[in-house]
Design a protein around this motif. Structure first.
Motif, PDB file in Angstrom:
ATOM      1  N   GLN A   4     -19.161  16.610   2.095  1.00 19.40           N
ATOM      2  CA  GLN A   4     -18.670  17.918   2.549  1.00 19.40           C
ATOM      3  C   GLN A   4     -18.970  18.993   1.515  1.00 19.40           C
ATOM      4  O   GLN A   4     -19.386  20.095   1.866  1.00 19.40           O
ATOM      5  N   THR A  36       0.817  -1.207   0.000  1.00 18.01           N
ATOM      6  CA  THR A  36       0.000   0.000   0.000  1.00 18.01           C
ATOM      7  C   THR A  36       0.856   1.266   0.000  1.00 18.01           C
ATOM      8  O   THR A  36       0.556   2.222  -0.699  1.00 18.01           O
ATOM      9  N   ALA A  79     -14.768   5.360   0.284  1.00 12.34           N
ATOM     10  CA  ALA A  79     -15.236   6.017   1.509  1.00 12.34           C
ATOM     11  C   ALA A  79     -14.771   7.467   1.538  1.00 12.34           C
ATOM     12  O   ALA A  79     -15.531   8.376   1.891  1.00 12.34           O
ATOM     13  N   SER A  80     -13.549   7.709   1.144  1.00 14.27           N
ATOM     14  CA  SER A  80     -13.007   9.064   1.117  1.00 14.27           C
ATOM     15  C   SER A  80     -13.766   9.930   0.116  1.00 14.27           C
ATOM     16  O   SER A  80     -14.078  11.080   0.392  1.00 14.27           O
ATOM     17  N   ALA A  81     -14.074   9.376  -1.031  1.00 16.86           N
ATOM     18  CA  ALA A  81     -14.814  10.123  -2.050  1.00 16.86           C
ATOM     19  C   ALA A  81     -16.209  10.485  -1.556  1.00 16.86           C
ATOM     20  O   ALA A  81     -16.698  11.592  -1.798  1.00 16.86           O
ATOM     21  N   LEU A  85     -17.136  10.914   1.597  1.00 16.79           N
ATOM     22  CA  LEU A  85     -16.979  11.969   2.603  1.00 16.79           C
ATOM     23  C   LEU A  85     -16.706  13.325   1.949  1.00 16.79           C
ATOM     24  O   LEU A  85     -17.268  14.349   2.369  1.00 16.79           O
ATOM     25  N   GLN A  86     -15.876  13.337   0.926  1.00 15.25           N
ATOM     26  CA  GLN A  86     -15.584  14.586   0.235  1.00 15.25           C
ATOM     27  C   GLN A  86     -16.821  15.134  -0.462  1.00 15.25           C
ATOM     28  O   GLN A  86     -17.089  16.340  -0.412  1.00 15.25           O
ATOM     29  N   GLU A 115     -11.222   2.132   0.706  1.00 14.31           N
ATOM     30  CA  GLU A 115     -10.733   3.363   1.334  1.00 14.31           C
ATOM     31  C   GLU A 115     -10.989   4.573   0.457  1.00 14.31           C
ATOM     32  O   GLU A 115     -11.462   5.598   0.932  1.00 14.31           O
ATOM     33  N   PHE A 116     -10.690   4.458  -0.837  1.00 11.74           N
ATOM     34  CA  PHE A 116     -10.886   5.599  -1.721  1.00 11.74           C
ATOM     35  C   PHE A 116     -12.367   5.870  -1.933  1.00 11.74           C
ATOM     36  O   PHE A 116     -12.772   7.028  -2.034  1.00 11.74           O
TER      37      PHE A 116
END
Length: 82
Positions: free
Chosen positions: A65, A22, A57-59, A61-62, A54-55
């Motif tokens: 926001q 990773t 989930a991050s996307a 959240l972004q 992970e990506f």
């Protein structure tokens, strides 16, 4: 003489391989999986699943926001136009 190191001490060898891949740790990777072309098939599959989750989930959240920020801006614009 170099002391013997148990690289998989905390989370096991599979976790070590996954982390190594990773972060693409390849100068002298203890598991020899610091690059995709060095990693075994199982580690590649696990890393792909991990990174995809992970990506994703991050996307999410972004995006949430950005929506929140947009909603606040729209409410402020609406309040000013009254």
């Amino acid at each position: 003489m170099k002391p013997e190191v148990d690289h998989g001490k905390w989370s096991g060898d599979s976790a070590g391989k996954l982390i190594e891949l990773t972060i693409e740790y390849a100068p002298e990777p203890p598991y020899k999986s610091g690059r995709p072309e060095l990693a075994d098939a199982e580690t590649l599959v696990t890393a792909n699943q991990f990174m995809t989750a992970e990506f994703a989930a991050s996307a999410v959240l972004q995006a949430a926001q950005r929506l929140k920020t947009s909603s606040h801006r729209m409410a402020a614009i609406s309040a000013c136009s009254r």
